[in-house]
Design an enzyme around this catalytic site. Structure first.
Site, PDB file in Angstrom:
ATOM      1  N   LYS A 183       0.818  -1.217   0.000  1.00  0.00           N
ATOM      2  CA  LYS A 183       0.000   0.000   0.000  1.00  0.00           C
ATOM      3  C   LYS A 183       0.851   1.266   0.000  1.00  0.00           C
ATOM      4  CE  LYS A 183      -3.915  -2.267   2.286  1.00  0.00           C
ATOM      5  NZ  LYS A 183      -3.301  -3.590   2.566  1.00  0.00           N
ATOM      6  N   ARG A 184       1.829   1.301  -0.858  1.00  0.00           N
ATOM      7  CA  ARG A 184       2.724   2.452  -0.922  1.00  0.00           C
ATOM      8  C   ARG A 184       2.071   3.603  -1.688  1.00  0.00           C
ATOM      9  NH1 ARG A 184       4.934   0.064   2.906  1.00  0.00           N
ATOM     10  NH2 ARG A 184       7.023  -0.820   2.741  1.00  0.00           N
TER      11      ARG A 184
END
EC number: 4.1.1.23
Length: 287
Positions: free
Chosen positions: A107-108
């Site tokens: 989830k960057r």
């Protein structure tokens, strides 16, 4: 559940094409690899790097040669520092070598050179963490993801963008209205659809839509890309939710189970049987 390996990818195949083949060959199932402390304890393992390694190696050995997709959750490896990241690298490598596609759940999201560095870290073939796809957050603006999407396209990888998450806090942001009347989530959906518009089979820019979000009224019909659906099993979602949520888009759905399957370890046969049951339920709901 078929144990046949997916067709080996050519260098010109996109992630969407490879995923389409994997789902057709092995069936619609993604298994998360979430080695949190409670699961390690349930398996009789220490909450340590050694326990982490045993857990991940067992899951990969049991399932990577038979499920379409595996999804390691980066945070549960990162909490052990460099040694944990080393286990993550090994887990990704072993899973891909066994023939499953790997979505790294990290989830960057960032801007400029920083998001470019994330893209290189997780999607460049030269990286020890090179994965088939990466989960990303669009909440610095969908345009901020351009370096990740470009990196993915260059290497035949994929991106899954958070759109409609099932945590109760998500709706306050995702259902908020923008200046043109669309919700934030619909804007993200539409931007992803634009990226996939020319894909002949299945685009490589997917969305993350939680299994428990219910009928939100959002329009996914033009996405032409995969939909990763977490929240099944222990988080409350059931396979029958897939039919109601995705209707005519069911061929693009990637249902994801974690604890519902992982809790049946450390027995490899227990893990396989649980994956078999989950796959059967998903197939009945989607086809």
């Amino acid at each position: 559940m078929t144990h046949e390996a997916p067709v080996p990818p050519s260098e010109k195949e996109s992630f969407g094409e490879r995923l389409h083949k994997a789902l057709a060959t092995r069936g619609p199932l993604c298994v998360g690899i979430d080695p949190h402390a409670g699961l390690l304890l349930r398996w009789g393992l220490p909450d340590s790097v050694d326990g982490l390694r045993t857990f991940a190696d067992t899951v990969v050995a049991a399932l990577a040669d038979r499920v379409a997709v595996m999804k390691p959750q980066s945070a549960f490896f990162e909490r052990f520092g460099a040694a944990g990241v080393s286990v993550l690298e090994s887990t990704i490598r072993q899973a891909r070598q066994a023939g499953t596609l790997v979505i790294l759940d990290a989830k960057r999201g960032d801007i400029g050179s920083t998001v470019q560095a994330y893209a290189q870290a997780y999607l460049s073939p030269a990286s020890p963490m090179a994965s088939d796809a990466l989960t990303v957050s669009p909440y610095l603006g969908f345009g901020s993801l351009a370096p990740v999407i470009d990196e993915a396209e260059a290497h035949g990888a994929g991106v899954f963008v958070l759109a409609l998450t099932s945590n109760p806090e998500g709706a306050s942001v995702q259902h908020a209205r923008t200046s043109d009347g669309r919700t934030v989530a619909q804007m993200i959906i539409d931007d992803a659809a634009y990226c996939n518009a020319k894909a002949p089979v299945l685009g490589s820019v997917g969305l993350v839509v939680g299994a428990t979000v219910g009928d939100t009224g959002h329009d996914l019909s033009d996405l032409n890309g995969p939909i990763l659906v977490p929240g099944l099993g222990a988080q409350g979602g059931v396979a029958d939710d897939l039919r109601a949520l995705f209707r005519d888009l069911r061929g693009a759905v990637v249902p994801s189970y974690s604890r519902e399957i992982l809790s049946h370890g450390p027995s490899r046969s227990g893990l396989r049987d649980a994956a078999e049951r989950a796959l059967s339920a998903c197939q009945k709901a989607l086809f």
